[in-house]
Design a protein around this motif. Structure first.
Motif, PDB file in Angstrom:
ATOM      1  N   SER A  89      34.853   4.753  64.599  1.00 52.01           N
ATOM      2  CA  SER A  89      34.096   5.552  64.248  1.00 52.01           C
ATOM      3  C   SER A  89      34.465   6.043  63.059  1.00 52.01           C
ATOM      4  O   SER A  89      33.994   6.756  62.192  1.00 52.01           O
ATOM      5  CB  SER A  89      33.415   6.722  65.121  1.00 52.01           C
ATOM      6  N   ARG A  90      35.935   6.538  63.070  1.00 47.83           N
ATOM      7  CA  ARG A  90      36.649   7.278  62.031  1.00 47.83           C
ATOM      8  C   ARG A  90      36.818   6.254  60.909  1.00 47.83           C
ATOM      9  O   ARG A  90      37.036   6.788  59.492  1.00 47.83           O
ATOM     10  CB  ARG A  90      38.192   7.556  62.320  1.00 47.83           C
ATOM     11  N   ARG A  91      36.653   5.039  60.588  1.00 49.11           N
ATOM     12  CA  ARG A  91      36.600   3.956  59.481  1.00 49.11           C
ATOM     13  C   ARG A  91      35.606   4.511  58.515  1.00 49.11           C
ATOM     14  O   ARG A  91      34.626   4.992  58.948  1.00 49.11           O
ATOM     15  CB  ARG A  91      36.227   2.646  60.082  1.00 49.11           C
ATOM     16  N   PRO A  92      36.091   4.374  57.250  1.00 49.44           N
ATOM     17  CA  PRO A  92      35.116   4.537  56.381  1.00 49.44           C
ATOM     18  C   PRO A  92      33.754   3.931  56.419  1.00 49.44           C
ATOM     19  O   PRO A  92      32.625   4.368  56.081  1.00 49.44           O
ATOM     20  CB  PRO A  92      35.819   3.930  54.905  1.00 49.44           C
ATOM     21  N   ARG A  93      33.851   2.656  57.210  1.00 47.19           N
ATOM     22  CA  ARG A  93      32.561   1.967  57.514  1.00 47.19           C
ATOM     23  C   ARG A  93      32.791   1.726  59.071  1.00 47.19           C
ATOM     24  O   ARG A  93      33.142   0.854  59.541  1.00 47.19           O
ATOM     25  CB  ARG A  93      32.596   0.539  56.547  1.00 47.19           C
ATOM     26  N   PRO A  94      32.294   2.581  59.542  1.00 42.65           N
ATOM     27  CA  PRO A  94      32.212   2.333  61.284  1.00 42.65           C
ATOM     28  C   PRO A  94      31.735   1.043  61.800  1.00 42.65           C
ATOM     29  O   PRO A  94      30.526   0.678  61.255  1.00 42.65           O
ATOM     30  CB  PRO A  94      31.429   3.612  61.747  1.00 42.65           C
ATOM     31  N   ILE A  95      32.060   0.764  62.838  1.00 39.70           N
ATOM     32  CA  ILE A  95      31.567  -0.505  63.478  1.00 39.70           C
ATOM     33  C   ILE A  95      31.151  -0.228  64.891  1.00 39.70           C
ATOM     34  O   ILE A  95      31.927   0.565  65.403  1.00 39.70           O
ATOM     35  CB  ILE A  95      32.418  -1.801  63.465  1.00 39.70           C
TER      36      ILE A  95
END
Ligand code: NAP
Length: 525
Positions: free
Chosen positions: A249-255
Motif C-alpha cells: 500500500s505504501r508503494r507509489p503505485r499500490p498493488i
C-alpha cells in the motif's frame, strides 16, 4: 540435479550474496551442512525484470499452451520422486504419509488448472451486442502481469513453491517470482529445478518463473516494493501478511495483496448435538485439533457451548483425550517459539483457565508443545479481542456461555475467520438458522456437523474470509476461483472483431460458454 543452495533466477542458479542460512531437521534439531544463500536486492531485481520481460511474450499465449506448461510442471514435480518426499520430511517433520498425500494434492491442483484452461469458460467472456443507443461492449479476463508469491511453512508442497498460489498465477498467464519459506529451503530448490525445467520444456521464456531464498524480511520487502510486481499471494501469519499488505500500500503505485493469515475457526456445538453424540464430536474435535500437530490455518481453535452439566462433561472428556494424545513435531523453532508466546499470552489472562498443556516440551529431541485445552467465558471473548489470536499448534479454547443469548453475543463479537462450524441436530433446523447465518457473516466457509480441517480443491470451495483471516475477502486461495486474484476484466467498446481476442470474436472460435445479451451460450453471434 544436486542441490546448490542458490536462488533460481530465470532458470539459472544464482548466489551473489554472502548471507546464508541452513536447513534444520525439526525431529533432531540438527543443521544440514549445505548453506542456502539469501537473495540480494540485485537478484530480486533481476528476477522481477526477467518476469516482466517474459510477460511481454506469454501475455499473448493461448490458454492451451499455458495448460501444457502446467501439465509439464506436474510431471516434473512427480519426476522428483521419493527424493522430494524424504527431503521435505527431513525439513518439516510432517511424515511421509502426509507428504505423499500433499504431493498428490499439489499436482492435482496444478492439473485441475490445466483442465480449467482447456475448457475455456474461465475467461468469463461477456458480450452485449450493439443496440439502439448502446454501443457493443465485450469483456473478458486478462492476466495482471508478474506476481510475487510467498510460500507457507506448514504446506511445503500445496501452499509453497509449486502450490495453489503459483499454479493459479501461472494459469492466469502471469510470470511468478516465489519467495521460498526458510523452513524448507532444500525442498524449495528441488521445486525450483522442476518448474524451471518445465518452463524450458514447454517453450516458455526463462523469466516465467524464479525462486528466491531468504530467512529475513528483506527479500520479501524488496520483492513487494518492486515496481514491476502487479499482485502478491501470501500464506502465513497475521503479522507477516499485514506487513506485506502495508508495504504494497505504501508503494507509489499500490498493488493488491491476497494474504491468507490467521484464523481461529469457531465451532458452535448445541446441547441437542451433545446429547445425541458427545463422544463422536469429542473424538472428531481432538482429531481435528491435533491433525498435523495443529499447524493448519483451519484448526478449530474456539469452541462455543452453552453452560450445562453435559457441556462440563464434554470439556473434561476433550481435555483428557488431548492429554492422552501424543504430542507431535512442530515445523521449526520459529513456529515453536511463536506458539509458546501466543499460548503464554492467553494463559496469563485473568479470565482464562488452563485445563491441560500450555507449556513447551523442552527436554525433547524435537520441537514440541503439549496438546493444550483452555477455557473462558463469553463475556471475556466479547471484552478482549486478544483472546481471539491464533494459537498455531495443537491448541483449542472453550468458550462457555451462560445461555443462547450469551452465545450469540459472543459470536457477534468474533473477528473474520476462514471457517465457522455448527454441530446441531435435524430437529433444530428451524431454530438454528439465525445462528448459522450469524456465523456466515464471520467466515468464508460454513460447515455443518463436520470439522474445518481438510479443504477440498474444487470449483465451489471458498478459502478466504473477512479480515484478519485475509486481506481480500472477495477472493479464495483454494479452488479454481483462485485464478481471478491474478486476472482483471477489460471491456472493449465498439472494437472491430478482427482486433478482439478469439474469446470475444463473433464466431466464438474457441467454442466456449459466454454470456451474450444476458444469456449463457456457446453459439456464435
Ligand atoms: P510468517 O512469519 O508470516 O512468514 C511467511 C513468509 O513471509 C516468510 O517467507 C517470511 O519471510 C515472510 N515475511 C514475514 N514477515 C515479513 C515482513 N514483515 N516483510 C516481508 N516478508 C515477511 O509465517 P510462518 O513463518 O509460516 O509462521 C509463523 C506464524 O505464522 C506461525 O506461528 C503461525 O502463527 C502463522 N501461520 C499461519 C498460517 C495460516 O495459514 N494462517 C500458515 C502458516 C503460519 P522470513 O521467514 O524469511 O522472514
Amino acid at each position: 540435479m544436486p542441490l546448490t543452495g542458490k536462488n533460481y533466477i530465470a532458470g539459472e542458479p544464482s548466489a551473489e550474496g554472502a548471507e546464508v542460512f541452513y536447513s534444520v531437521d525439526p525431529r533432531s534439531k540438527t543443521t544440514d551442512a549445505l548453506p542456502f544463500h539469501n537473495a540480494t536486492q540485485n537478484e530480486v531485481d533481476r528476477a522481477v525484470v526477467a518476469a516482466a520481460a517474459a510477460f511481454q511474450e506469454i501475455r499473448g499465449y493461448p490458454s492451451g499452451k499455458i495448460a501444457d506448461l502446467l501439465d509439464e510442471v506436474a510431471a516434473q514435480v512427480e519426476a522428483l520422486g521419493d527424493d522430494l518426499l524424504h527431503t521435505a520430511d527431513r525439513e518439516t517433520g510432517l511424515g511421509l504419509p502426509r507428504l505423499t498425500g500433499e504431493r498428490a494434492r499439489a499436482t492435482g491442483q496444478i492439473r485441475a488448472f490445466a483442465g480449467l484452461l482447456r475448457e475455456g469458460a474461465y475467461l468469463r467472456a461477456i458480450i452485449n451486442t450493439e443496440q439502439p443507443g448502446q454501443p457493443a461492449i465485450k469483456q473478458m479476463q486478462f492476466p495482471v502481469g508478474p506476481v510475487a508469491i510467498f510460500a507457507a511453512s506448514n504446506f511445503p508442497f500445496a501452499f509453497a513453491v509449486p502450490g495453489g498460489d503459483t499454479a493459479s498465477a501461472l494459469a492466469a498467464g502471469c510470470p511468478v517470482v516465489v519467495k521460498a519459506h526458510p523452513g524448507h529451503p532444500a525442498t524449495s530448490e528441488l521445486f525450483a529445478q522442476a518448474i524451471s525445467a518445465a518452463a524450458a520444456a514447454a517453450g516458455f521464456p526463462a523469466g516465467t518463473f524464479s525462486m528466491l531464498q531468504g530467512n529475513g524480511i528483506d527479500v520479501g520487502q524488496w520483492l513487494v516494493a518492486h515496481d514491476a510486481i502487479e499482485a502478491v499471494g501470501f500464506t502465513g501469519s497475521l503479522r507477516g501478511g499485514r506487513a506485506i499488505y502495508d508495504a504494497a500500500s505504501r508503494r507509489p503505485r499500490p498493488i493488491p495483496v491476497y494474504a491468507e493469515m490467521g484464523s481461529v475457526n469457531p465451532v458452535v456445538i448445541t446441547q441437542a448435538a451433545l446429547a445425541a453424540r458427545a463422544d463422536e464430536i469429542a473424538d472428531g474435535l481432538v482429531g481435528s485439533v491435533t491433525l498435523g500437530t495443529g499447524q493448519f490455518c483451519t484448526n478449530p481453535g474456539l469452541i462455543l457451548l452453552e453452560d450445562s452439566a453435559a457441556t462440563r462433561d464434554f470439556i473434561t472428556a476433550v481435555a483428557e483425550k488431548m492429554e492422552a494424545a501424543p504430542a507431535g513435531v512442530l515445523l521449526n523453532e520459529a513456529i515453536a517459539a511463536g506458539l509458546d508466546s501466543a499460548v503464554g499470552q492467553t494463559a496469563a489472562h485473568a479470565q482464562i483457565e488452563v485445563l491441560t498443556g500450555a507449556e513447551a516440551v523442552s527436554d525433547g529431541d524435537f520441537f514440541c508443545y503439549r496438546n493444550t485445552v483452555m477455557q473462558t467465558t463469553a463475556a471475556a471473548i466479547r471484552e478482549d479481542e486478544r483472546l481471539q489470536i491464533e494459537h498455531f499448534g495443537p491448541v483449542t479454547l472453550f468458550v462457555v456461555c451462560e445461555d443462547g443469548d450469551d452465545l450469540r453475543g459472543a459470536v457477534d463479537s468474533l473477528e473474520g475467520n476462514l471457517t465457522s462450524t455448527v454441530h446441531a441436530e435435524e430437529a433444530e433446523l428451524e431454530s438454528i438458522g439465525g445462528l448459522l447465518h450469524q456465523l456466515r457473516e464471520k467466515a468464508g466457509r460454513v460447515i455443518w456437523n463436520g470439522f474445518p480441517t481438510g479443504v477440498a480443491v474444487v470449483h465451489a470451495m471458498q478459502h478466504g474470509g473477512p479480515y484478519p483471516a485475509t486481506t481480500a475477502p472477495g477472493t479464495t486461495s483454494v479452488g479454481m476461483n483462485a485464478i481471478y486474484r491474478f486476472m482483471r476484466p477489460i471491456a472493449f467498446q465498439n472494437v472491430p472483431d478482427a482486433l478482439l481476442p478469439p474469446a470475444l470474436q463473433d464466431a466464438n472460435p474457441l467454442g466456449i460458454l459466454r454470456l451474450v445479451d444476458d444469456v449463457y451460450t456457446a453459439e456464435a453471434i
